[in-house]
Design a protein around this motif. Structure first.
Motif, mmCIF file in Angstrom:
data_model
loop_
_atom_site.group_PDB
_atom_site.id
_atom_site.type_symbol
_atom_site.label_atom_id
_atom_site.label_comp_id
_atom_site.label_asym_id
_atom_site.label_seq_id
_atom_site.Cartn_x
_atom_site.Cartn_y
_atom_site.Cartn_z
ATOM 1 N N ALA A 64 8.532 2.867 7.785
ATOM 2 C CA ALA A 64 7.821 4.142 7.632
ATOM 3 C C ALA A 64 8.822 5.286 7.481
ATOM 4 N N HIS A 65 9.898 5.257 8.270
ATOM 5 C CA HIS A 65 10.908 6.318 8.165
ATOM 6 C C HIS A 65 11.612 6.267 6.818
ATOM 7 N N ARG A 66 11.895 5.064 6.320
ATOM 8 C CA ARG A 66 12.522 4.938 4.989
ATOM 9 C C ARG A 66 11.610 5.502 3.908
ATOM 10 N N GLN A 67 10.335 5.207 4.015
ATOM 11 C CA GLN A 67 9.386 5.708 3.022
ATOM 12 C C GLN A 67 9.247 7.226 3.095
ATOM 13 N N LEU A 68 9.276 7.772 4.303
ATOM 14 C CA LEU A 68 9.213 9.232 4.446
ATOM 15 C C LEU A 68 10.469 9.877 3.859
ATOM 16 N N GLU A 69 11.626 9.241 4.028
ATOM 17 C CA GLU A 69 12.863 9.760 3.430
ATOM 18 C C GLU A 69 12.777 9.707 1.903
ATOM 19 N N THR A 70 12.247 8.608 1.378
ATOM 20 C CA THR A 70 12.070 8.475 -0.072
ATOM 21 C C THR A 70 11.128 9.563 -0.584
ATOM 22 N N LEU A 71 10.058 9.800 0.156
ATOM 23 C CA LEU A 71 9.091 10.847 -0.217
ATOM 24 C C LEU A 71 9.763 12.218 -0.233
ATOM 25 N N LYS A 123 2.070 7.971 7.666
ATOM 26 C CA LYS A 123 2.040 7.966 9.134
ATOM 27 C C LYS A 123 0.803 7.246 9.657
ATOM 28 N N LYS A 124 -0.292 7.371 8.934
ATOM 29 C CA LYS A 124 -1.516 6.666 9.330
ATOM 30 C C LYS A 124 -1.303 5.158 9.236
ATOM 31 N N MET A 172 0.824 -1.197 0.000
ATOM 32 C CA MET A 172 0.000 0.000 0.000
ATOM 33 C C MET A 172 0.867 1.261 0.000
ATOM 34 N N SER A 173 1.905 1.273 0.832
ATOM 35 C CA SER A 173 2.721 2.484 0.937
ATOM 36 C C SER A 173 3.499 2.766 -0.338
ATOM 37 N N SER A 174 3.866 1.724 -1.093
ATOM 38 C CA SER A 174 4.542 1.974 -2.374
ATOM 39 C C SER A 174 3.574 2.633 -3.355
ATOM 40 N N GLU A 175 2.292 2.306 -3.244
ATOM 41 C CA GLU A 175 1.274 2.947 -4.082
ATOM 42 C C GLU A 175 1.135 4.426 -3.717
ATOM 43 N N ILE A 176 1.232 4.727 -2.443
ATOM 44 C CA ILE A 176 1.136 6.120 -1.985
ATOM 45 C C ILE A 176 2.297 6.922 -2.569
ATOM 46 N N LEU A 177 3.509 6.347 -2.500
ATOM 47 C CA LEU A 177 4.687 7.035 -3.040
ATOM 48 C C LEU A 177 4.583 7.211 -4.551
ATOM 49 N N ALA A 178 4.141 6.170 -5.259
ATOM 50 C CA ALA A 178 4.006 6.256 -6.719
ATOM 51 C C ALA A 178 2.958 7.290 -7.105
ATOM 52 N N ASP A 179 1.851 7.323 -6.365
ATOM 53 C CA ASP A 179 0.787 8.287 -6.646
ATOM 54 C C ASP A 179 1.281 9.717 -6.404
ATOM 55 N N ALA A 180 2.012 9.925 -5.309
ATOM 56 C CA ALA A 180 2.546 11.254 -5.006
ATOM 57 C C ALA A 180 3.520 11.692 -6.091
ATOM 58 N N GLU A 181 4.380 10.774 -6.548
ATOM 59 C CA GLU A 181 5.346 11.117 -7.599
ATOM 60 C C GLU A 181 4.635 11.488 -8.896
ATOM 61 N N GLU A 194 1.487 3.643 9.587
ATOM 62 C CA GLU A 194 2.365 3.282 10.707
ATOM 63 C C GLU A 194 1.552 3.174 12.001
ATOM 64 N N ARG A 195 0.664 4.152 12.230
ATOM 65 C CA ARG A 195 -0.179 4.118 13.441
ATOM 66 C C ARG A 195 -1.092 2.898 13.447
ATOM 67 N N ASP A 196 -1.608 2.539 12.269
ATOM 68 C CA ASP A 196 -2.514 1.394 12.174
ATOM 69 C C ASP A 196 -1.779 0.065 12.314
ATOM 70 N N GLY A 197 -0.457 0.094 12.269
ATOM 71 C CA GLY A 197 0.317 -1.136 12.422
ATOM 72 C C GLY A 197 0.535 -1.881 11.116
ATOM 73 N N ASP A 198 0.187 -1.270 9.988
ATOM 74 C CA ASP A 198 0.385 -1.919 8.687
ATOM 75 C C ASP A 198 1.856 -1.927 8.285
ATOM 76 N N VAL A 199 2.633 -0.962 8.800
ATOM 77 C CA VAL A 199 4.034 -0.808 8.430
ATOM 78 C C VAL A 199 4.836 -0.581 9.704
ATOM 79 N N GLY A 200 6.048 -1.123 9.748
ATOM 80 C CA GLY A 200 6.908 -0.926 10.904
ATOM 81 C C GLY A 200 7.498 0.478 10.926
ATOM 82 N N THR A 201 8.023 0.868 12.080
ATOM 83 C CA THR A 201 8.574 2.213 12.262
ATOM 84 C C THR A 201 9.742 2.476 11.325
ATOM 85 N N ASP A 202 10.679 1.524 11.227
ATOM 86 C CA ASP A 202 11.843 1.703 10.354
ATOM 87 C C ASP A 202 11.422 1.858 8.901
#
Length: 185
Positions: free
Chosen positions: A153-160, A140-141, A1-10, A143-151
């Motif tokens: 999530a931080h990598r994805q935020l850095e990529t973003l 971040k949502k 799911m998070s890779s889709e968020i990054l691709a959509d944002a790009e 991460e809060r929901d527990g779908d993605v680990g903290t590390d």
């Protein structure tokens, strides 16, 4: 799911840069360009129609645009639409075509156009930052929901953030090129 968020944002960020480039084509630089008049809407038998759907637009010389309508009865409406538009050119109608002579830009007008370019660049940067904020909120949502680990999530935020920086750099590069084009005498 998070890779889709990054691709959509790009994808949305690239569209923001493309929209800015499209807007830049309508900014006069002292050279004739069909993009100056293509977006002008003409009242054609009660219907607002883009000029490029009513006529052939050409640039026979570096400082002249020629508009040849397919229906000569629309010449007056084209002249009226160009006069009303904000491009600041006076049309010359010669019976079969409309000619627009592009005068050289004054120094003051060049500075005004540079301000317009900078304003549009800032709008594109704000749009890109808003897209980054929305994508970061979604990550971040997750991460809060527990779908993605903290590390992760931080990598994805850095990529973003890297993606955002890349597109802001693209806005700056395209804007600087347009500014140079406007200032060119």
């Amino acid at each position: 799911m998070s890779s889709e968020i990054l691709a959509d944002a790009e994808h949305k960020m690239s569209r923001a840069v493309e929209a800015m480039e499209r807007d830049f084509t309508g900014i006069r630089t002292g050279r004739a360009s069909t993009a100056l008049v293509e977006r002008i809407h003409v009242d054609y038998y009660g219907t607002s129609t883009p000029l490029n759907q009513l006529a052939g637009i050409s640039v026979p010389e570096p400082h002249q645009i020629v508009i040849q309508p397919w229906d000569r009865s629309v010449l007056g409406a084209i002249e009226k639409a160009i006069t009303k538009s904000d491009i600041g050119l006076m049309p010359n109608v010669d019976g079969t075509a409309v000619r627009l002579n592009i005068p050289p830009l004054t120094e003051e007008r060049r500075k005004d156009l540079v301000r317009v370019v900078h304003k549009r660049m800032e709008e594109a940067r704000v749009e890109i930052r808003n897209l980054r904020r929305d994508a970061a909120d979604q990550l971040k949502k997750e991460e809060r929901d527990g779908d993605v680990g903290t590390d992760e999530a931080h990598r994805q935020l850095e990529t973003l953030q890297k993606t955002t920086d890349r597109f802001v750099g693209e806005v700056d590069r395209v804007g600087a090129a347009k500014e140079q084009e406007v200032l060119e005498v």
